[in-house]
Design a protein around this motif. Structure first.
Motif, PDB file in Angstrom:
ATOM      1  N   ILE A 100      42.739  29.976  39.240  1.00 40.59           N
ATOM      2  CA  ILE A 100      42.831  31.306  38.633  1.00 40.59           C
ATOM      3  C   ILE A 100      43.376  32.258  39.681  1.00 40.59           C
ATOM      4  O   ILE A 100      42.931  32.258  40.838  1.00 40.59           O
ATOM      5  CB  ILE A 100      41.462  31.797  38.134  1.00 40.59           C
ATOM      6  CG1 ILE A 100      41.088  31.071  36.833  1.00 40.59           C
ATOM      7  CG2 ILE A 100      41.466  33.306  37.874  1.00 40.59           C
ATOM      8  CD1 ILE A 100      39.774  31.533  36.229  1.00 40.59           C
ATOM      9  N   GLY A 101      44.349  33.082  39.278  1.00 42.24           N
ATOM     10  CA  GLY A 101      44.872  34.117  40.144  1.00 42.24           C
ATOM     11  C   GLY A 101      44.312  35.472  39.744  1.00 42.24           C
ATOM     12  O   GLY A 101      44.167  35.777  38.554  1.00 42.24           O
ATOM     13  N   LEU A 102      43.974  36.298  40.738  1.00 40.29           N
ATOM     14  CA  LEU A 102      43.424  37.639  40.497  1.00 40.29           C
ATOM     15  C   LEU A 102      44.363  38.664  41.090  1.00 40.29           C
ATOM     16  O   LEU A 102      44.749  38.567  42.260  1.00 40.29           O
ATOM     17  CB  LEU A 102      42.040  37.766  41.119  1.00 40.29           C
ATOM     18  CG  LEU A 102      40.974  36.752  40.656  1.00 40.29           C
ATOM     19  CD1 LEU A 102      39.702  36.910  41.466  1.00 40.29           C
ATOM     20  CD2 LEU A 102      40.687  36.930  39.169  1.00 40.29           C
ATOM     21  N   ALA A 103      44.745  39.648  40.276  1.00 45.00           N
ATOM     22  CA  ALA A 103      45.639  40.715  40.736  1.00 45.00           C
ATOM     23  C   ALA A 103      45.146  42.033  40.177  1.00 45.00           C
ATOM     24  O   ALA A 103      44.671  42.109  39.039  1.00 45.00           O
ATOM     25  CB  ALA A 103      47.073  40.459  40.269  1.00 45.00           C
ATOM     26  N   LYS A 104      45.245  43.085  40.967  1.00 47.26           N
ATOM     27  CA  LYS A 104      44.792  44.407  40.526  1.00 47.26           C
ATOM     28  C   LYS A 104      45.504  44.816  39.239  1.00 47.26           C
ATOM     29  O   LYS A 104      46.721  44.746  39.130  1.00 47.26           O
ATOM     30  CB  LYS A 104      45.067  45.435  41.630  1.00 47.26           C
ATOM     31  CG  LYS A 104      44.558  46.818  41.321  1.00 47.26           C
ATOM     32  CD  LYS A 104      43.040  46.881  41.255  1.00 47.26           C
ATOM     33  CE  LYS A 104      42.527  48.283  40.988  1.00 47.26           C
ATOM     34  NZ  LYS A 104      41.056  48.292  40.815  1.00 47.26           N
ATOM     35  N   ALA A 105      44.716  45.237  38.251  1.00 47.85           N
ATOM     36  CA  ALA A 105      45.288  45.653  36.969  1.00 47.85           C
ATOM     37  C   ALA A 105      45.728  47.096  37.007  1.00 47.85           C
ATOM     38  O   ALA A 105      45.101  47.937  37.648  1.00 47.85           O
ATOM     39  CB  ALA A 105      44.259  45.426  35.854  1.00 47.85           C
ATOM     40  N   HIS A 106      46.811  47.403  36.291  1.00 46.89           N
ATOM     41  CA  HIS A 106      47.299  48.773  36.154  1.00 46.89           C
ATOM     42  C   HIS A 106      46.803  49.318  34.826  1.00 46.89           C
ATOM     43  O   HIS A 106      47.171  48.808  33.770  1.00 46.89           O
ATOM     44  CB  HIS A 106      48.826  48.817  36.191  1.00 46.89           C
ATOM     45  CG  HIS A 106      49.406  48.239  37.452  1.00 46.89           C
ATOM     46  ND1 HIS A 106      50.717  47.825  37.538  1.00 46.89           N
ATOM     47  CD2 HIS A 106      48.849  48.007  38.665  1.00 46.89           C
ATOM     48  CE1 HIS A 106      50.955  47.365  38.756  1.00 46.89           C
ATOM     49  NE2 HIS A 106      49.824  47.450  39.445  1.00 46.89           N
ATOM     50  N   SER A 107      45.996  50.330  34.858  1.00 46.04           N
ATOM     51  CA  SER A 107      45.481  50.919  33.623  1.00 46.04           C
ATOM     52  C   SER A 107      46.451  51.962  33.094  1.00 46.04           C
ATOM     53  O   SER A 107      47.071  52.710  33.844  1.00 46.04           O
ATOM     54  CB  SER A 107      44.122  51.578  33.881  1.00 46.04           C
ATOM     55  OG  SER A 107      43.699  52.268  32.727  1.00 46.04           O
ATOM     56  N   SER A 130      51.805  42.710  42.106  1.00 44.21           N
ATOM     57  CA  SER A 130      52.553  41.513  42.486  1.00 44.21           C
ATOM     58  C   SER A 130      51.753  40.613  43.422  1.00 44.21           C
ATOM     59  O   SER A 130      51.997  39.405  43.497  1.00 44.21           O
ATOM     60  CB  SER A 130      53.872  41.899  43.150  1.00 44.21           C
ATOM     61  OG  SER A 130      53.636  42.700  44.296  1.00 44.21           O
ATOM     62  N   LYS A 131      50.794  41.187  44.139  1.00 47.49           N
ATOM     63  CA  LYS A 131      49.960  40.385  45.038  1.00 47.49           C
ATOM     64  C   LYS A 131      48.868  39.693  44.236  1.00 47.49           C
ATOM     65  O   LYS A 131      48.018  40.337  43.629  1.00 47.49           O
ATOM     66  CB  LYS A 131      49.330  41.261  46.129  1.00 47.49           C
ATOM     67  CG  LYS A 131      48.491  40.455  47.121  1.00 47.49           C
ATOM     68  CD  LYS A 131      47.858  41.347  48.185  1.00 47.49           C
ATOM     69  CE  LYS A 131      47.018  40.508  49.146  1.00 47.49           C
ATOM     70  NZ  LYS A 131      46.359  41.351  50.181  1.00 47.49           N
ATOM     71  N   ILE A 132      48.907  38.375  44.235  1.00 45.32           N
ATOM     72  CA  ILE A 132      47.954  37.576  43.471  1.00 45.32           C
ATOM     73  C   ILE A 132      47.188  36.683  44.440  1.00 45.32           C
ATOM     74  O   ILE A 132      47.785  35.964  45.239  1.00 45.32           O
ATOM     75  CB  ILE A 132      48.668  36.704  42.418  1.00 45.32           C
ATOM     76  CG1 ILE A 132      49.542  37.577  41.495  1.00 45.32           C
ATOM     77  CG2 ILE A 132      47.654  35.916  41.600  1.00 45.32           C
ATOM     78  CD1 ILE A 132      50.423  36.777  40.565  1.00 45.32           C
ATOM     79  N   ASN A 133      45.878  36.738  44.371  1.00 46.28           N
ATOM     80  CA  ASN A 133      45.035  35.861  45.175  1.00 46.28           C
ATOM     81  C   ASN A 133      44.500  34.749  44.278  1.00 46.28           C
ATOM     82  O   ASN A 133      43.876  35.024  43.245  1.00 46.28           O
ATOM     83  CB  ASN A 133      43.864  36.644  45.776  1.00 46.28           C
ATOM     84  CG  ASN A 133      44.330  37.781  46.663  1.00 46.28           C
ATOM     85  OD1 ASN A 133      45.203  37.610  47.503  1.00 46.28           O
ATOM     86  ND2 ASN A 133      43.752  38.961  46.466  1.00 46.28           N
ATOM     87  N   TYR A 134      44.756  33.508  44.673  1.00 47.03           N
ATOM     88  CA  TYR A 134      44.358  32.368  43.851  1.00 47.03           C
ATOM     89  C   TYR A 134      43.072  31.740  44.375  1.00 47.03           C
ATOM     90  O   TYR A 134      42.832  31.668  45.582  1.00 47.03           O
ATOM     91  CB  TYR A 134      45.466  31.310  43.820  1.00 47.03           C
ATOM     92  CG  TYR A 134      46.661  31.722  42.987  1.00 47.03           C
ATOM     93  CD1 TYR A 134      46.664  31.538  41.604  1.00 47.03           C
ATOM     94  CD2 TYR A 134      47.773  32.302  43.579  1.00 47.03           C
ATOM     95  CE1 TYR A 134      47.755  31.919  40.830  1.00 47.03           C
ATOM     96  CE2 TYR A 134      48.868  32.690  42.811  1.00 47.03           C
ATOM     97  CZ  TYR A 134      48.850  32.498  41.443  1.00 47.03           C
ATOM     98  OH  TYR A 134      49.924  32.878  40.682  1.00 47.03           O
TER      99      TYR A 134
END
Length: 411
Positions: free
Chosen positions: A402-409, A258-262
């Motif tokens: 662009i927003g970057l958020a940790k992906a869930h594998s 849910s945490k997105i860094n733009y």
């Protein structure tokens, strides 16, 4: 008596007005719910092209073609054609289905024409990759476009005629009069890939021949003018199958943090932004450089100095026959992290992402990097799928960021 009638009439008017208000509230609620609906398409991963070519004995031909390309083009990329993440689309009425490469570094939709002229243009039987082709005579919604086009596929020309068609994404997003190209000549490299064309989700500055890009026509239909890309992992990476999701008009709250860094875009025409620095092991590079996010690039493109530092930090050896840097596959999870600093935030990428098992001899695995040109033209880096698998990308068209958020594998 007259007073009672007036009261009764007033009550009936109030009930009618109340009913109208309730109907209006219901309709507004329905509209709100409808506008909030998002659309998702599964992403398929093709697996490694190199692994397929090695298995079929065609890798020497591939290397020869790449050397010819590097000698003939001024583009700064040496090679970024190893992997593809694909999506399914439909064109025409009745719909004709295609599996296309998802490409944020181009802004044009094209598919293979039924009357293609290139040798073996409908696929290479030895690679079991028969291709679907577009036939305009089978569609009632086909419209001629403004002449011909020349596009690029990994730096090599694709040519054909321009047209307009009904275009469908995610089985329910219907776009009328979408500009696209029906390709009649394609390079050999395309024939080796299990795709029928390219869906360019780049920005309007890269439009071909003044056409409306897919994002030009798609974004007005969405509640939020953005799309989210989550690329899942497959083990081993050389295999193919469903591997992620592209969500249109919404954030992916299931597969992404849910945490997105733009970070704001700053490269004209590309989904590009500034990289503050890079580190691996004891090597650090604190320098603002231009990067682009490219879903069609399986690997990471980096400056030659950085490639040398990665080789030193990992102890990789150069395989002169395969023209790859390799390390023992037993080190896939033990090599140092890559650290990318973007907008003041560190983004580590583990070695399991940048070391690829291609089925090479002696249990060797490849480093997923390619060298960028040292000229001042173009971006210094290309962040391909090796990076995107670790961090979901929110391509925010409405705010040009662009927003970057940790992906869930899932693996």
């Amino acid at each position: 008596m007259q007073h009672k009638k007036d009261v009764k009439a007033q009550e009936m008017r109030q009930q009618k007005n109340f009913g109208n208000v309730m109907n209006l509230i219901f309709l507004l609620s329905l509209i709100t719910l409808t506008s909030a609906i998002s659309y998702s398409s599964p992403i398929q991963r093709t697996g490694s092209l190199r692994a397929k070519l090695l298995k079929n004995g065609k890798y020497p031909e591939f290397l020869a073609a790449q050397k010819k390309l590097r000698a003939a083009t001024s583009q700064p990329f040496l090679d970024y054609s190893d992997d593809y993440y694909r999506v399914k689309i439909e064109l025409g009425t009745p719909p004709q289905g295609f599996t296309v490469s998802l490409d944020t570094a181009s802004s044009f939709l094209w598919v293979l024409d039924v009357n293609c002229k290139s040798k073996n243009c409908k696929g290479d039987p030895s690679l079991n990759n028969e291709k679907d082709t577009y036939n305009n005579s089978d569609s009632t919604t086909f419209q001629c476009g403004a002449g011909t086009f020349v596009a690029q596929f990994d730096g090599q020309p694709v040519t054909g005629y321009l047209a307009k068609e009904t275009f469908t994404l995610a089985n329910s997003l219907n776009i009328r009069n979408q500009d696209f190209g029906s390709a009649q000549t394609v390079p050999d490299l395309y024939l080796e890939q299990p795709v029928d064309g390219v869906l360019g989700f780049g920005l309007p500055a890269m439009a071909v021949n003044g056409t409306k890009t897919p994002l030009d026509t798609l974004m007005p239909l969405l509640d939020l003018k953005l799309f989210t890309v989550w690329m899942d992992k497959i083990t081993p990476k050389s295999m193919a199958g469903n591997a992620g999701l592209i969500t249109y008009g919404a954030l992916d709250s299931v597969n992404c943090d849910s945490k997105i860094n733009y970070v704001p875009l700053n490269v004209m025409g590309y989904w590009g932004f500034a990289l503050d620095g890079f580190a691996i092991g004891t090597f650090t590079r604190q320098r603002k450089e231009q990067v682009i996010s490219d879903t069609a690039s399986g690997w990471i493109g980096a400056p030659p100095t950085v490639i040398s530092a990665i080789v030193k930090a990992t102890g990789a050896k150069y395989d002169w026959n395969l023209e790859l840097y390799t390390v023992p596959c037993s080190q896939m999870t033990t090599q140092p992290d890559l650290i990318f600093t973007i907008n003041g935030i560190d983004y580590p990428v583990k070695s399991v992402e940048y070391i690829l098992d291609l089925g090479l001899d002696n249990k060797q695995c490849a480093l997923t990097f390619f060298g960028m040109s040292s000229s001042s033209f173009g971006p210094a880096w290309v962040l391909g799928d090796t990076f995107i698998r670790s961090y979901c990308h929110v391509y925010d068209y409405g705010n040009m960021r662009i927003g970057l958020a940790k992906a869930h594998s899932s693996v």
